[in-house]
Each structure stands twice: as C-alpha cells, then as structure tokens.
Motif scaffolding. Structure first.
Motif, mmCIF file in Angstrom:
data_model
loop_
_atom_site.group_PDB
_atom_site.id
_atom_site.type_symbol
_atom_site.label_atom_id
_atom_site.label_comp_id
_atom_site.label_asym_id
_atom_site.label_seq_id
_atom_site.Cartn_x
_atom_site.Cartn_y
_atom_site.Cartn_z
ATOM 1 N N UNK A 243 77.577 59.468 54.683
ATOM 2 C CA UNK A 243 78.730 58.905 54.000
ATOM 3 C C UNK A 243 80.019 59.329 54.676
ATOM 4 N N UNK A 244 81.060 58.554 54.424
ATOM 5 C CA UNK A 244 82.407 58.927 54.825
ATOM 6 C C UNK A 244 83.202 59.204 53.564
ATOM 7 N N UNK A 245 83.852 60.357 53.523
ATOM 8 C CA UNK A 245 84.659 60.761 52.378
ATOM 9 C C UNK A 245 86.125 60.586 52.743
ATOM 10 N N UNK A 246 86.854 59.861 51.912
ATOM 11 C CA UNK A 246 88.286 59.638 52.110
ATOM 12 C C UNK A 246 89.015 60.222 50.912
ATOM 13 N N UNK A 247 89.906 61.171 51.164
ATOM 14 C CA UNK A 247 90.682 61.795 50.095
ATOM 15 C C UNK A 247 92.162 61.459 50.277
#
Length: 617
Positions: A243-247
């Motif tokens: 997954x790619x986590x974008x905050x």
C-alpha cells in the motif's frame, strides 16, 4: 543515437490491454497449477494401485506355494511303484522335484507380478514428467511475475507529476483567503498506478483546500495563539507493504467537535441522549449531507462534501481516517493499494464458499487454543500482545452455518488478524486454502454498491471468488456475535429512527443487495418474490415502507399497487418503485397508481437512504 529515437509513444488504451492480457495469463497459470495438482493426484493413485496389485499377487503366490508343498508331502507317502507307474503313464522324464510344472493359476500369478512391474515403470515415468512440468511451470511463473512487474511499471507514475498542481492549488487558495501557507511535499518519488493518481487527485486537492480554508487560522488569530504567521500543510507519502500511505496534516486549529456534534444532532446522525467520543465525532465529517459550515465555500467545499472524498477513495479500494487535536492541527491518513490489477491474496472457505482477502491486509494467522478463547461477555481471543474482539464473518455475509462447518464444531478456530496499528480485529474462518496471485475484476454497475466486496477474481477451476474489503465489511456493521452493544459505523452513528421495510422483487440478487443496505441502517426488512407473495405477508404486519419492482411473475408492480389502493388498511402504506424501467410512461403510471417515488436501478446508496428517510418522515 538520440534520446528521442529511443522513445516509443504508445496510447494508454494499448498499455491497459497488455496489462489485462497479463492478468489473463495469471488466471491461465492458476488453472495449469490446479491441473498439475490433479495430475499428481492421479500419479499417486497409480502408485497405490500398483501396491495393491503386488499385494494381491504376493498373497496368491504364497497361498499357491503352500498348497503345492502340501501336494508334495502327499506325494512322498505314496508307494514308489505307484509313482513310477504314474510317470510311465504320463511319459514324463522328470519328477516333481526336478522340474517345475506350471498350472493355469501359476500363470495368472506371474501375469499379475509382471503387470505390477509395468505399472511401476509407468508411475516412475509419470512422476518424472510431473517433476519436469513443475520445473517448467515454476520458470514460467518467474517470467510471468517479471512481465507483470514490467507492465505495472509502465503505468506507474511518481507523485511529482502532481506536485505543480498541488502547489498551485495551495498558492491560489492562500492568496484568496489572505493567509500565508507553506506546502511541504515529502515522498514525491513514490509511484502509483496512473489510474490511481487520476482518481486520487481531486480528493487530495479537496483536502488541501479544506485544510487551508477551515483548518488554518487567519494571521490575526495565529498571532494571538503565538503560532508562526506562515502556516504549514504537509503532504507525506510513503510505502507500507503493498500500500501507499498519504498523510495530509496541518498546524491549524483542529476540528471543532462542539460544532460537529451540534450539526450532527440536528441532522439526526446521533441518537437523542447518546454520548459520543471525539473519535466518533471526527468520523462524522464523512457523512453525506453533514456540513459544519454555515455557508457554502467556493474555496474548499464548493458544494461538495467530505463524503465524496471518502467515496472516491473507497472506489480505489482504499481507506481514509482523520485525527485532530485542538489548536494543534488535523491529520488525514489515506491508504490505497499500489495497483488494483493483480495482488497476492489468501483464499479460505466459509460455509463451503471460497473467499479471498488481500494478503497485505492480514497481519497474523492464528490457531486459537481453548484457553485463549473468551466467550463472555463478548467473544474475543487472547494474543501475545492484547485481547482482540473476535468476529464471525458468517454474520456479515449472511452465510448460514452448515452441519460439519469447522467453525461450528471446532474448539480451535482458525483466526485471521487484520487491521493496522492498534485497530486490529480477529476474524474467524472455517479453513485455509492458501495464498495465490489473483487478478481483481470489477463487479460492474449492477453490484457496485455491495458492501464489503472490493471486487471478484476467477480462480483456476473457473469459479468466481469474492474479494472481501474487511474494513468496510466489519467497520459499518454491529457484530452481535462479537457482543458490541451499540450500532456504531466507521463513518458515523446510526440515526435513532427504526423502520420496517418490505422488499418486493423477483430478483434474488436485488433482494440480497437491498436487504443488506437496509440492515446496515439498523432497520428491519421482509422480502417477497412477487405481488401475491407480498399481499400474503402483509397479513402478518404492515411495514413502514414497501420497495416495489415493476416486472414480476404472477402479479406485477402495477397490479400490486392497484390491490393496495383497493384495500383501506393498505392504501396509506408508502411505496417506492425500484425498477430498471425508466421511461416516462412507466414513471407516470406508477405515480398515478399511488407510488410516492420512482427510483431507477442501479441507485446510489446515500441518495437511496435519504429518499427512504424523506418518504417515511
């Protein structure tokens, strides 16, 4: 050679076709794997048959030899003259001890032994062929995996392709609002599928506008709070597994929980007298129709709510969560898959049905011992870390327990631990099949809004297997088997209003989809397969609303409406037509016969629920 001459421009449609073909190759390889297993099972059966044949031949041979020895013993007791007379009669030159004689039975035994040897040779040859095929198949798997990775990289783009658009958005908004805002981008080299970037761009820009408009205070207020006049919005992207986590975080005022609670109670999202936590209030900002602003902003909302952001992210099989602290800031965390073309998944069974979960969602697989199983007051399990609530998937997918199910009769259930961080759940299943690379197929518009299903895949034997979205499946329901005492959704709190709804439709799939949506709201439902069946069930009780199809056997929707109008006790029941017939002629006839609303299939979940609330209010 120039750089330009080394570049080939290809349309995205052609690349997508190649990626789809790669997916079909994966499915074909899975089918070949399954046939290889079947082939090996047949080879093992051949070995078992050889062993049985050898055992039969050995038993017959031993029995025949014992009988022959007994005959020789009797022969020794006979007078010599009788033996010589017998030899003379037969004209034999040797006695029984000097030369073997073969009877018909001995020939059969010899044939059995030779057949066993032949079968053994065939087994050895087939086992060798299987080993060679398996080696070739493994090499094909490696090549196919490499081909898939290469094709995926063709569609992958770095986040830097959006950097200018994101910076320009923040720059324009800050200028319009008269605020000083600095945007910090981290992880611009993170790559995602081109299709993912296309769908995630608008939600990202909306969140940035929201942070700048509602989150960041004016320069005067920031000065009073001893904050830097130049506010900061940070967008941080990084990989976590598949997954790619974008905050997206800011150093603004944070969420106004009192205002959110006030607006939510006015909209009916919180039951009267119910107490809610800040975490539950934060989740309410994703509810459709809930706005904490008294006026529509042309900067952040422009009439579009956070529910649209959530839906766009859910379409990407992703999740979004929010955390906020007063006067410190707000943080949105988005998790989306690297690509939704092919993933590694765990296949398992539940009441005989094969299901799949993306492997990156599973943190642990446990065989629970009886001493670690808690049944009261709620179902849970003890792990090395903490106590986790135990959920039964049968409750969420409306699966009926069958006699012999592992989960019914097994005191050592198999449990999958899913989730992230401290938000982890234990899910009980029947049995494991194994992990496999699968190709995610869309469910189409007809099943687009089925809760908890992120797609389907086709396995080697041709069966269609649903791919479960665990956060959506469990997060939006109250699992009574897990002992949850309140009806809490992951994006809000269920309204206090309780309804009884009758679903009249001849389609089994439509009845299931609509009934699950109704059940998610905490409402009761009854189903009928046509108008006559519905009239019979109306005698057991009058519902608050009837959802009615047009085309049905025995009695169609129009005939049913006429029957309702002729019966005084039924004529005031509100009816909503739910049909694929969308012409004006069909609509006018339905409304003329007394239908309150006319809804076309497929429908939007949120709009449909809002319509039901309006009709029954």
């Amino acid at each position: 050679m120039s750089r330009q001459s080394q570049t080939l421009r290809v349309g995205t449609e052609q690349v997508d076709e190649l990626v789809n073909l790669t997916g079909e190759l994966i499915i074909a390889a899975s089918a070949f794997d399954q046939q290889m297993n079947t082939f090996m099972d047949a080879v093992n059966e051949l070995e078992l048959a050889r062993n049985r044949l050898r055992e039969i031949a050995r038993n017959m041979e031993v029995g025949y030899e014992v009988k022959a020895l007994g005959s020789l013993k009797n022969l020794e007791t006979k007078p010599l003259k009788d033996i010589n007379a017998k030899e003379n009669e037969d004209g034999a030159e040797f006695d029984a001890l000097e030369l073997d004689s073969y009877s018909e039975l001995s020939m059969i035994i010899r044939t059995l032994n030779e057949s066993a040897i032949d079968i053994g040779s065939i087994y050895t040859r087939y086992a060798g062929l299987h080993s060679e095929f398996d080696g070739h198949n493994n090499r094909q798997r490696v090549l196919l995996s490499e081909l898939q990775d290469k094709m995926m990289k063709v569609r992958m783009l770095p986040m830097s392709t959006l950097s200018n658009k994101l910076r320009r958005t923040v720059r324009e908004v800050s200028k319009m609002l008269g605020k000083k805002i600095r945007l910090i981008l981290i992880g611009e080299d993170i790559e995602l599928d081109r299709l993912v970037w296309e769908k995630i761009t608008d939600p990202l820009m909306h969140l940035l506008r929201n942070s700048a408009d509602h989150g960041i205070e004016s320069p005067e207020i920031r000065k009073k709070k001893n904050k830097p006049l130049a506010a900061t919005i940070k967008l941080d992207a990084f990989r976590e597994g598949n997954q790619v986590v974008i905050r997206i975080s800011d150093d603004g005022a944070g969420l106004n929980y009192k205002n959110i609670e006030k607006k939510a109670r006015q909209a009916g999202f919180i039951a009267q007298g119910a107490s809610v936590s800040e975490q539950e209030l934060a989740a309410l900002i994703f509810k459709p129709g809930l706005s904490t602003s008294d006026k529509i902003s042309q900067v952040s909302g422009r009439g579009v709510g956070m529910d649209v952001v959530r839906e766009n992210i859910h379409e990407l099989k992703g999740t979004v969560k929010v955390a906020s602290q007063q006067d410190t800031g707000t943080q949105f965390t988005i998790r989306i898959p690297l690509t939704f073309a092919a993933v590694r998944a765990l296949l398992f069974t539940l009441s005989g049905q094969v299901l799949a979960i993306a492997l990156n969602e599973i943190k642990e697989i446990i065989r629970v011992e009886p001493q670690n199983l808690i049944t009261s007051p709620v179902r849970a399990i003890k792990t090395s870390e903490k106590i986790l609530p135990l959920y039964s998937l049968k409750h969420f997918i409306n699966s009926r327990e069958k006699e012999g199910d592992a989960s019914v009769n097994n005191y050592n259930p198999i449990v999958l631990v899913t989730g992230t961080g401290n938000d982890r759940k234990a899910i009980e299943i029947d049995s494991l099949i194994g992990q496999q690379e699968i190709v995610i197929k869309s469910t189409g518009s007809h099943l687009r809004y089925v809760k908890g299903i992120s797609g389907v895949t086709i396995i080697g034997d041709g069966n269609v297997v649903p791919i479960l979205n665990i956060p959506e499946l469990i997060g939006k329901s109250s699992d009574h088997s897990a002992g949850t005492g309140t009806e809490i959704f992951d994006h809000g709190i269920m309204a206090e209003k309780s309804l009884s709804i009758m679903i009249v439709d001849d389609s089994v799939s439509i009845r299931q989809v609509v009934s699950r949506l109704i059940e998610d709201q905490g409402w009761k439902f009854r189903i009928a397969k046509d108008g006559i069946d519905a009239l019979e069930k109306l005698q057991d009780g009058i519902p608050d609303l009837i959802l009615l199809d047009v085309e049905m056997p025995r009695m169609n929707g129009y005939e049913f409406l006429s029957a309702l109008g002729a019966e005084p006790s039924y004529k005031n029941i509100p009816v909503v037509m739910l049909t694929s017939r969308v012409t004006e002629k069909h609509r006018e006839k339905a409304l003329a016969l007394g239908a309150r609303e006319f809804v076309a299939k497929p429908y939007n979940d949120n709009e449909f629920i809002e319509l039901i609330l309006n009709v029954t209010s």
